[in-house]
Motif scaffolding. Structure first.
Motif, PDB file in Angstrom:
ATOM      1  N   GLY A   1      12.718  10.438   2.876  1.00  0.00           N
ATOM      2  CA  GLY A   1      14.046  10.778   3.366  1.00  0.00           C
ATOM      3  C   GLY A   1      15.010   9.610   3.460  1.00  0.00           C
ATOM      4  O   GLY A   1      16.184   9.794   3.792  1.00  0.00           O
ATOM      5  N   GLU A   2      14.532   8.394   3.183  1.00  0.00           N
ATOM      6  CA  GLU A   2      15.394   7.207   3.278  1.00  0.00           C
ATOM      7  C   GLU A   2      16.005   6.876   1.919  1.00  0.00           C
ATOM      8  O   GLU A   2      15.370   7.083   0.887  1.00  0.00           O
ATOM      9  CB  GLU A   2      14.573   5.989   3.729  1.00  0.00           C
ATOM     10  N   ASP A   3      17.209   6.326   1.954  1.00  0.00           N
ATOM     11  CA  ASP A   3      17.831   5.783   0.746  1.00  0.00           C
ATOM     12  C   ASP A   3      17.182   4.418   0.508  1.00  0.00           C
ATOM     13  O   ASP A   3      17.675   3.389   0.956  1.00  0.00           O
ATOM     14  CB  ASP A   3      19.350   5.663   0.970  1.00  0.00           C
ATOM     15  N   TRP A   4      16.069   4.468  -0.208  1.00  0.00           N
ATOM     16  CA  TRP A   4      15.098   3.370  -0.259  1.00  0.00           C
ATOM     17  C   TRP A   4      15.683   2.058  -0.768  1.00  0.00           C
ATOM     18  O   TRP A   4      15.380   0.985  -0.256  1.00  0.00           O
ATOM     19  CB  TRP A   4      13.911   3.829  -1.108  1.00  0.00           C
ATOM     20  N   LEU A   5      16.537   2.137  -1.794  1.00  0.00           N
ATOM     21  CA  LEU A   5      17.044   0.898  -2.396  1.00  0.00           C
ATOM     22  C   LEU A   5      18.130   0.238  -1.549  1.00  0.00           C
ATOM     23  O   LEU A   5      18.489  -0.915  -1.788  1.00  0.00           O
ATOM     24  CB  LEU A   5      17.556   1.150  -3.818  1.00  0.00           C
ATOM     25  N   SER A   6      18.664   0.972  -0.576  1.00  0.00           N
ATOM     26  CA  SER A   6      19.680   0.334   0.259  1.00  0.00           C
ATOM     27  C   SER A   6      19.130  -0.128   1.608  1.00  0.00           C
ATOM     28  O   SER A   6      19.850  -0.732   2.400  1.00  0.00           O
ATOM     29  CB  SER A   6      20.890   1.258   0.444  1.00  0.00           C
TER      30      SER A   6
ATOM     31  N   LEU B   1       9.179  -0.347 -13.523  1.00  0.00           N
ATOM     32  CA  LEU B   1       9.448   0.781 -12.625  1.00  0.00           C
ATOM     33  C   LEU B   1       8.693   0.601 -11.306  1.00  0.00           C
ATOM     34  O   LEU B   1       9.261   0.767 -10.218  1.00  0.00           O
ATOM     35  CB  LEU B   1       9.034   2.096 -13.311  1.00  0.00           C
ATOM     36  N   ALA B   2       7.417   0.210 -11.395  1.00  0.00           N
ATOM     37  CA  ALA B   2       6.602   0.022 -10.187  1.00  0.00           C
ATOM     38  C   ALA B   2       7.180  -1.095  -9.317  1.00  0.00           C
ATOM     39  O   ALA B   2       7.227  -0.980  -8.086  1.00  0.00           O
ATOM     40  CB  ALA B   2       5.155  -0.292 -10.579  1.00  0.00           C
TER      41      ALA B   2
ATOM     42  N   PRO C   1      15.294  -5.847  -8.196  1.00  0.00           N
ATOM     43  CA  PRO C   1      16.416  -4.927  -7.988  1.00  0.00           C
ATOM     44  C   PRO C   1      16.657  -4.058  -9.234  1.00  0.00           C
ATOM     45  O   PRO C   1      16.416  -4.499 -10.355  1.00  0.00           O
ATOM     46  CB  PRO C   1      17.603  -5.872  -7.754  1.00  0.00           C
ATOM     47  N   ALA C   2      17.138  -2.845  -9.004  1.00  0.00           N
ATOM     48  CA  ALA C   2      17.503  -1.966 -10.123  1.00  0.00           C
ATOM     49  C   ALA C   2      18.942  -2.270 -10.528  1.00  0.00           C
ATOM     50  O   ALA C   2      19.720  -2.796  -9.740  1.00  0.00           O
ATOM     51  CB  ALA C   2      17.370  -0.512  -9.707  1.00  0.00           C
TER      52      ALA C   2
END
Ligand SMILES: Nc1ncnc2c1ncn2[C@@H]1O[C@H](COP(=O)(O)OP(=O)(O)O)[C@@H](O)[C@H]1O
Ligand SMILES: [Mg+2]
Length: 265
Positions: A68-73, A49-50, A58-59
């Motif tokens: 506020g950001e779509d962190w994974l993209s 998870l960390a 990658p998940a």
């Protein structure tokens, strides 16, 4: 505004033809200035998870909102710009470094890469960072292998705060330290949090550590989040079998006063 919101995060590994759900459908949130203690037995998925959170892995599914950001993209320059806001301290983050690297170069890297301070001001900033974590400025010239484990974790913390993050992920950051040194490092982390409003995702297999620093505790078992609640509630009245087992693993954990984060370490 919620600093971090993880939603339905999943990650499977296949090893030797066997699939392992290292992280299965995990959702959690973290508020500014809050410490969430993430606890679980070895292999429960905490480090996975960390590492997903740090964008080191990658998940398979799920989403993360960070500031506020779509962190994974996020990618490219957007990711580089925002990366400075989320830092990590490992059990021995500097053990991975060239042992001949100097303390100064370890601290100079984030300042340079994220353009925090112009070159002319960096030596002074490095001295200030060392001072803030309780080390003399003369340590700048030492090599990493010349400092003790506790001092190395102080340097790792200095490196983490160098970029002025809003979140620091600590994965077993004090687990290798002697109890007396551990207490002082935890004290430093709590001071930095009070001073700068940093949030911590504090990963540990040890509830005694998390009890000292956490506002809330989340319990993982076999990749799943099985319990989340205020620190005292989880320690004094655990609901899930996994939480009960972790509480029972720490002698006298519940008989000591729990005044809230840190007060009696
Ligand atoms: N790179 C990998 N390849 C295969 N399996 C992995 C990998 N990393 C972790 N795992 C497996 O995922 C599960 C969770 O591991 P991890 O996140 O390291 O747990 P924890 O940090 O809670 O000890 C374990 O079963 C582990 O063996
Ligand atoms: Mg781990």
């Amino acid at each position: 505004m919620t600093l971090l919101a993880i939603e339905n995060l999943s990650k499977r590994f296949s090893s030797g033809g066997r699939a392992v759900a290292a992280v299965g459908d995990v959702s959690l949130t973290l508020e500014p200035g809050e410490t969430l203690g993430l606890v679980g037995a070895s292999g429960s998925g905490k480090s996975t998870l960390a590492r997903i959170l740090m964008r080191l892995l990658p998940a398979d599914a799920g989403s993360i909102r960070f500031e506020g950001e779509d962190w994974l993209s996020l990618s490219g320059t957007d990711l580089r710009r925002h990366r400075a806001r989320m830092q990590m301290v490992f059990q021995d983050v500097l053990g991975a470094f060239n042992p001949r690297a100097t303390v100064a170069s370890v601290l100079d890297d984030p300042l340079r890469i994220h353009d925090i301070v112009p070159k002319a001001g960096r030596a002074q900033e490095i001295a200030a960072l060392l001072d803030r974590v309780g080390l003399p400025a003369s340590y700048a010239g030492r090599s990493i292998r010349e400092v003790s484990g506790g001092q190395r974790q102080r340097i790792a913390i200095a490196r983490a705060i160098a970029t002025k993050p809003s979140l620091i992920v600590l994965d077993e950051a004090v687990s290798a330290l002697d109890v007396s040194i551990r207490g002082r490092i935890l004290e430093l982390l709590v001071e930095l949090q009070e001073e700068r409003g940093i949030s911590y995702l504090f990963v540990s297999h040890d509830l005694a550590v998390l009890r000292a620093v956490s506002h809330r505790i989340a319990v993982m078992e076999a990749g799943r989040l099985v319990e989340t609640g205020p620190m005292r509630q989880v320690i004094e009245n655990p609901q899930s079998p996994a939480a009960k087992a972790l509480v029972n693993a720490v002698p006298r954990l519940v008989t000591q006063p729990t005044e809230g984060p840190f007060h009696d370490v």
